[in-house]
Write a protein that holds these residues in place. Structure first.
Motif, PDB file in Angstrom:
ATOM      1  N   ARG A  71     -15.949   7.470  19.062  1.00 27.93           N
ATOM      2  CA  ARG A  71     -15.236   7.081  20.287  1.00 27.93           C
ATOM      3  C   ARG A  71     -16.101   6.245  21.232  1.00 27.93           C
ATOM      4  NH1 ARG A  71     -16.351  12.504  21.051  1.00 27.93           N
ATOM      5  NH2 ARG A  71     -17.647  12.993  22.839  1.00 27.93           N
ATOM      6  N   GLU A  72     -17.446   6.347  21.059  1.00 26.81           N
ATOM      7  CA  GLU A  72     -18.332   5.600  21.959  1.00 26.81           C
ATOM      8  C   GLU A  72     -18.921   4.371  21.279  1.00 26.81           C
ATOM      9  OE1 GLU A  72     -21.127   8.505  23.404  1.00 26.81           O
ATOM     10  OE2 GLU A  72     -19.477   9.780  24.078  1.00 26.81           O
ATOM     11  N   ARG A  73     -18.531   4.124  20.041  1.00 31.41           N
ATOM     12  CA  ARG A  73     -19.046   2.956  19.335  1.00 31.41           C
ATOM     13  C   ARG A  73     -18.208   1.723  19.637  1.00 31.41           C
ATOM     14  NH1 ARG A  73     -21.872   4.258  13.592  1.00 31.41           N
ATOM     15  NH2 ARG A  73     -22.604   6.256  14.346  1.00 31.41           N
ATOM     16  N   PRO A  74     -18.827   0.580  19.847  1.00 28.32           N
ATOM     17  CA  PRO A  74     -18.043  -0.636  20.112  1.00 28.32           C
ATOM     18  C   PRO A  74     -17.524  -1.238  18.806  1.00 28.32           C
ATOM     19  CG  PRO A  74     -20.379  -1.125  20.278  1.00 28.32           C
ATOM     20  CD  PRO A  74     -20.283   0.334  19.935  1.00 28.32           C
ATOM     21  N   VAL A  75     -16.878  -0.396  18.006  1.00 29.40           N
ATOM     22  CA  VAL A  75     -16.398  -0.835  16.681  1.00 29.40           C
ATOM     23  C   VAL A  75     -14.904  -0.547  16.567  1.00 29.40           C
ATOM     24  CG1 VAL A  75     -16.594  -0.481  14.180  1.00 29.40           C
ATOM     25  CG2 VAL A  75     -18.640  -0.369  15.613  1.00 29.40           C
ATOM     26  N   GLY A  76     -14.136  -1.581  16.289  1.00 28.31           N
ATOM     27  CA  GLY A  76     -12.704  -1.393  16.039  1.00 28.31           C
ATOM     28  C   GLY A  76     -12.492  -1.302  14.536  1.00 28.31           C
ATOM     29  N   LEU A  77     -11.507  -0.513  14.123  1.00 33.03           N
ATOM     30  CA  LEU A  77     -11.284  -0.340  12.682  1.00 33.03           C
ATOM     31  C   LEU A  77      -9.806  -0.500  12.360  1.00 33.03           C
ATOM     32  CD1 LEU A  77     -12.238   0.503   9.872  1.00 33.03           C
ATOM     33  CD2 LEU A  77     -12.262   2.866  10.624  1.00 33.03           C
ATOM     34  N   LEU A  78      -9.529  -1.438  11.456  1.00 27.66           N
ATOM     35  CA  LEU A  78      -8.157  -1.590  10.954  1.00 27.66           C
ATOM     36  C   LEU A  78      -8.080  -0.823   9.638  1.00 27.66           C
ATOM     37  CD1 LEU A  78      -5.358  -3.195  11.231  1.00 27.66           C
ATOM     38  CD2 LEU A  78      -6.303  -4.608   9.425  1.00 27.66           C
ATOM     39  N   PHE A  79      -7.372   0.304   9.656  1.00 22.50           N
ATOM     40  CA  PHE A  79      -7.258   1.124   8.447  1.00 22.50           C
ATOM     41  C   PHE A  79      -6.357   0.433   7.430  1.00 22.50           C
ATOM     42  CE2 PHE A  79      -8.724   4.088  11.578  1.00 22.50           C
ATOM     43  CZ  PHE A  79      -9.475   5.010  10.879  1.00 22.50           C
ATOM     44  N   GLN A  80      -6.617   0.736   6.162  1.00 22.06           N
ATOM     45  CA  GLN A  80      -5.852   0.115   5.081  1.00 22.06           C
ATOM     46  C   GLN A  80      -4.351   0.395   5.233  1.00 22.06           C
ATOM     47  OE1 GLN A  80      -7.302   1.149   1.223  1.00 22.06           O
ATOM     48  NE2 GLN A  80      -5.982  -0.298   0.174  1.00 22.06           N
ATOM     49  N   ASP A 156     -10.236  -2.871   6.751  1.00 22.25           N
ATOM     50  CA  ASP A 156     -10.280  -2.206   5.447  1.00 22.25           C
ATOM     51  C   ASP A 156      -9.134  -2.722   4.575  1.00 22.25           C
ATOM     52  OD1 ASP A 156     -10.705  -0.505   3.335  1.00 22.25           O
ATOM     53  OD2 ASP A 156      -9.919   1.276   4.347  1.00 22.25           O
ATOM     54  N   GLU A 157      -9.454  -3.513   3.568  1.00 23.61           N
ATOM     55  CA  GLU A 157      -8.454  -4.080   2.644  1.00 23.61           C
ATOM     56  C   GLU A 157      -7.231  -4.601   3.413  1.00 23.61           C
ATOM     57  OE1 GLU A 157      -8.874  -4.359  -0.585  1.00 23.61           O
ATOM     58  OE2 GLU A 157     -10.367  -2.855  -1.182  1.00 23.61           O
ATOM     59  N   PRO A 158      -7.435  -5.556   4.329  1.00 21.61           N
ATOM     60  CA  PRO A 158      -6.323  -5.937   5.208  1.00 21.61           C
ATOM     61  C   PRO A 158      -5.193  -6.689   4.497  1.00 21.61           C
ATOM     62  CG  PRO A 158      -8.181  -7.388   5.557  1.00 21.61           C
ATOM     63  CD  PRO A 158      -8.655  -6.318   4.636  1.00 21.61           C
ATOM     64  N   LEU A 159      -5.472  -7.255   3.314  1.00 22.09           N
ATOM     65  CA  LEU A 159      -4.447  -8.079   2.661  1.00 22.09           C
ATOM     66  C   LEU A 159      -3.840  -7.411   1.429  1.00 22.09           C
ATOM     67  CD1 LEU A 159      -6.298 -11.533   2.866  1.00 22.09           C
ATOM     68  CD2 LEU A 159      -4.726 -10.527   4.509  1.00 22.09           C
ATOM     69  N   SER A 160      -4.445  -6.290   0.993  1.00 20.49           N
ATOM     70  CA  SER A 160      -4.046  -5.740  -0.306  1.00 20.49           C
ATOM     71  C   SER A 160      -2.636  -5.172  -0.326  1.00 20.49           C
ATOM     72  CB  SER A 160      -5.045  -4.672  -0.759  1.00 20.49           C
ATOM     73  OG  SER A 160      -5.028  -3.621   0.165  1.00 20.49           O
ATOM     74  N   ALA A 161      -2.138  -4.691   0.837  1.00 20.65           N
ATOM     75  CA  ALA A 161      -0.805  -4.057   0.834  1.00 20.65           C
ATOM     76  C   ALA A 161       0.315  -5.067   1.076  1.00 20.65           C
ATOM     77  CB  ALA A 161      -0.764  -2.965   1.903  1.00 20.65           C
ATOM     78  N   LEU A 162      -0.062  -6.354   1.246  1.00 20.55           N
ATOM     79  CA  LEU A 162       0.962  -7.357   1.605  1.00 20.55           C
ATOM     80  C   LEU A 162       1.363  -8.193   0.391  1.00 20.55           C
ATOM     81  CD1 LEU A 162      -0.727  -8.602   4.899  1.00 20.55           C
ATOM     82  CD2 LEU A 162       1.055  -6.874   4.663  1.00 20.55           C
ATOM     83  N   THR A 188     -13.120  -5.539   1.038  1.00 22.75           N
ATOM     84  CA  THR A 188     -12.096  -5.829   0.029  1.00 22.75           C
ATOM     85  C   THR A 188     -12.620  -5.604  -1.390  1.00 22.75           C
ATOM     86  OG1 THR A 188     -10.645  -7.536  -0.862  1.00 22.75           O
ATOM     87  CG2 THR A 188     -12.744  -8.281   0.041  1.00 22.75           C
ATOM     88  N   HIS A 189     -11.706  -5.297  -2.304  1.00 24.26           N
ATOM     89  CA  HIS A 189     -12.120  -5.203  -3.705  1.00 24.26           C
ATOM     90  C   HIS A 189     -11.959  -6.563  -4.391  1.00 24.26           C
ATOM     91  CE1 HIS A 189      -7.770  -4.837  -3.961  1.00 24.26           C
ATOM     92  NE2 HIS A 189      -7.874  -5.221  -5.208  1.00 24.26           N
ATOM     93  N   ASN A 190     -11.307  -7.513  -3.687  1.00 24.54           N
ATOM     94  CA  ASN A 190     -10.989  -8.812  -4.277  1.00 24.54           C
ATOM     95  C   ASN A 190     -11.708  -9.933  -3.518  1.00 24.54           C
ATOM     96  OD1 ASN A 190      -9.818 -11.093  -5.287  1.00 24.54           O
ATOM     97  ND2 ASN A 190      -7.748 -10.629  -4.560  1.00 24.54           N
ATOM     98  N   ARG A 191     -12.779 -10.444  -4.112  1.00 22.97           N
ATOM     99  CA  ARG A 191     -13.608 -11.450  -3.423  1.00 22.97           C
ATOM    100  C   ARG A 191     -12.834 -12.727  -3.104  1.00 22.97           C
ATOM    101  NH1 ARG A 191     -18.868 -12.062  -6.974  1.00 22.97           N
ATOM    102  NH2 ARG A 191     -19.170 -13.898  -5.681  1.00 22.97           N
ATOM    103  N   ASN A 192     -11.826 -13.034  -3.930  1.00 21.97           N
ATOM    104  CA  ASN A 192     -11.096 -14.300  -3.745  1.00 21.97           C
ATOM    105  C   ASN A 192     -10.365 -14.367  -2.414  1.00 21.97           C
ATOM    106  OD1 ASN A 192     -11.914 -15.055  -6.272  1.00 21.97           O
ATOM    107  ND2 ASN A 192     -10.099 -14.190  -7.275  1.00 21.97           N
TER     108      ASN A 192
END
Lengths: 213, 259
Positions: A71-80, A156-162, A188-192
């Motif tokens: 909660r105190e880290r300046p890190v935002g996280l987009l969950f898969q 976290d894997e932002p494109l895999s579910a689309l 990502t698991h997909n470098r491309n």
């Protein structure tokens, strides 16, 4: 440097991650790729503070955050799976971190409106998150993740579910974020899928950095 | 075709078996209402002992449910989220009041609050006698009913995805804020269900309550008292009125729960 990872180590069961060391400059876009079980998710959770490192240091914006709670880290996280709060509207999801910070009502409204415009979700503000499509959910989750202006945003894997069409739209959104000088880590698991986006790339294999370029 | 036939036969058999248990549940209640005699029923409605006991029973059970929730919900959350030594033993202890005879629970509580006990002597030193008080009734109700709240809330909290709590943490929420703003609202249905169950179980309790406090009388004790002293005809109208009141409350609570 915006992010410095120094000799970071973690172990769970028989799996050992690291020691890992790398850096990312402000506004940089780092791709972390690798097959399943390579340690991508562990590394992401260590940087976000969801797990505590066994050894090493995590320095964000020149401050040692190795043992700072999430909660105190300046890190935002987009969950898969986006992890949108199902009992809150789109507006309330985006406003959530701002309300936690006890921002004034006007400030919250203005920030949410700006983000809604940036991510083209103005018309969705009062919708239930359960009624949104995959692409819409992702844009809402991105807006929420950067609402309080974190120094580093982890995706976290932002494109895999689309599907293919939405993936192109999402890539455009990520490009827009990169152009706004947001420091981004894209897991990502997909470098491309990070071609044309990443300024730096790490490939993990069995808990170690296989290549860094 | 053979599958359909066998499915239909199974379905018919299950309906017959299920219908039998439904009749078993409904028949005594319907019998109670049909066997009421108008003069006795109307006299009971105007009997202040009856109305006072119903008011007392509902009020104490509601208060006890609210107070117990302050302690039970944090425990339910810890049980849902944390692994720790002797967790299985603690869960077994929570279920204990469900499996032990409630008269035995009453005897245990009586020892706990009597004047010779630490709690009883403390209360006595400030001029309170716990035995035979509303507080004793509340403790007996809570003892036998709080497991329903803890278990229901624990299942509700366990069903909230950990990912959502982690997301809230990364968005700046403290553990307490995660609980109040994410976990509790998302487990609301189970928590309310647990509160309703605890309230219902508490107000219907007889065995433990009658041992720690015969007076002031709760309605279950009053029903027993009327039956024991005057017979079935005097106990029946009190029972019917209490069942009717509780049914109205639960229909109302169920509608609220669904909303």
């Amino acid at each position: 440097m915006m992010l410095q990872i120094e000799s970071l180590e973690y172990s769970v069961g028989e799996f050992n991650l690291g020691p890992l060391s790398f850096e990312l400059e402000k506004g940089g876009y780092l791709a972390i790729s690798g097959p399943s079980g390579s340690g991508k998710s562990l590394l992401m959770e260590l940087i976000a503070g969801l797990r505590k490192a066994k050894h090493g240091r995590i320095i964000i914006d020149s401050v040692n955050h190795t043992f700072t709670p999430p909660r105190e880290r300046p890190v935002g996280l987009l969950f898969q799976d986006y992890a949108l709060f199902p009992h809150l509207s789109v507006y309330d999801n985006i406003a959530f971190p701002l309300r936690i910070l006890k921002k004034e009502h006007r400030q919250i409204e203005s920030r949410v409106n700006d983000l809604a415009e940036f991510f083209s979700i103005e018309t969705l503000k009062h919708r239930d998150v359960g009624t949104l499509s995959g692409g819409e959910r992702q844009r809402v989750a991105l807006a929420r993740a950067i609402a309080y202006e974190p120094s580093v945003l982890i995706l976290d894997e932002p494109l895999s579910a689309l599907d293919e069409e939405l993936r192109e739209d999402a890539r455009e959104t990520l490009k827009g974020l990169k152009d706004s000088r947001q420091t981004i880590i894209h897991v990502t698991h997909n470098r491309n899928e990070v071609e044309g986006l990443a300024s730096k790339s790490i490939v993990l294999s069995q808990g170690f950095i296989k290549s860094l370029f | 075709m053979r599958f359909n036939n066998s499915f239909n036969l199974t379905y018919i058999l299950f309906t017959l078996l299920g219908g039998t248990i439904l009749i078993f549940l409904i028949a005594p209640l319907l019998g109670l209402f049909f066997s009421l005699k108008a003069p006795g029923f109307f006299a009971t409605i105007h009997d202040s002992d009856v109305s006072n006991s119903i008011y007392r029973t509902l009020l104490i059970s509601a208060l006890v449910t609210l107070v117990a929730s302050l302690f039970a919900l944090p425990l339910a959350y810890i049980l849902a989220r944390k692994k720790f030594p002797l967790k299985g033993l603690i869960e077994a202890i929570i279920d204990l009041p469900i499996v032990i005879p409630h008269s035995a629970a009453g005897i245990a509580l009586l020892g706990f609050i009597s004047r010779d006990s630490l709690l009883g002597s403390l209360a006595s030193s400030v001029g309170l006698n716990l035995v035979g008080s509303s507080a004793a009734i509340g403790m007996a109700m809570a003892f036998v009913s709080v497991p329903f709240l803890i278990n229901s809330a624990r299942d509700g909290f366990a069903a909230v995805p950990v990912r959502l709590e982690q997301a809230a943490e990364t968005l700046g929420a403290s553990r307490y804020q995660v609980f109040t703003q994410i976990s509790l609202p998302l487990a609301k249905r189970s928590v309310i269900s647990g509160l309703v169950l605890m309230f219902a179980r508490g107000m219907s309790e007889f065995g433990a309550v009658v041992i720690v406090a015969y007076h002031p009388m709760t309605t279950p004790v009053l029903i027993f008292d009327r039956f024991n002293s005057y017979g079935l005809d005097y106990a029946r109208p009190v029972a019917a009125i209490f069942i009717a009141v509780t049914l109205i409350i639960f229909i109302f609570l169920r509608i609220y729960q669904k909303r």
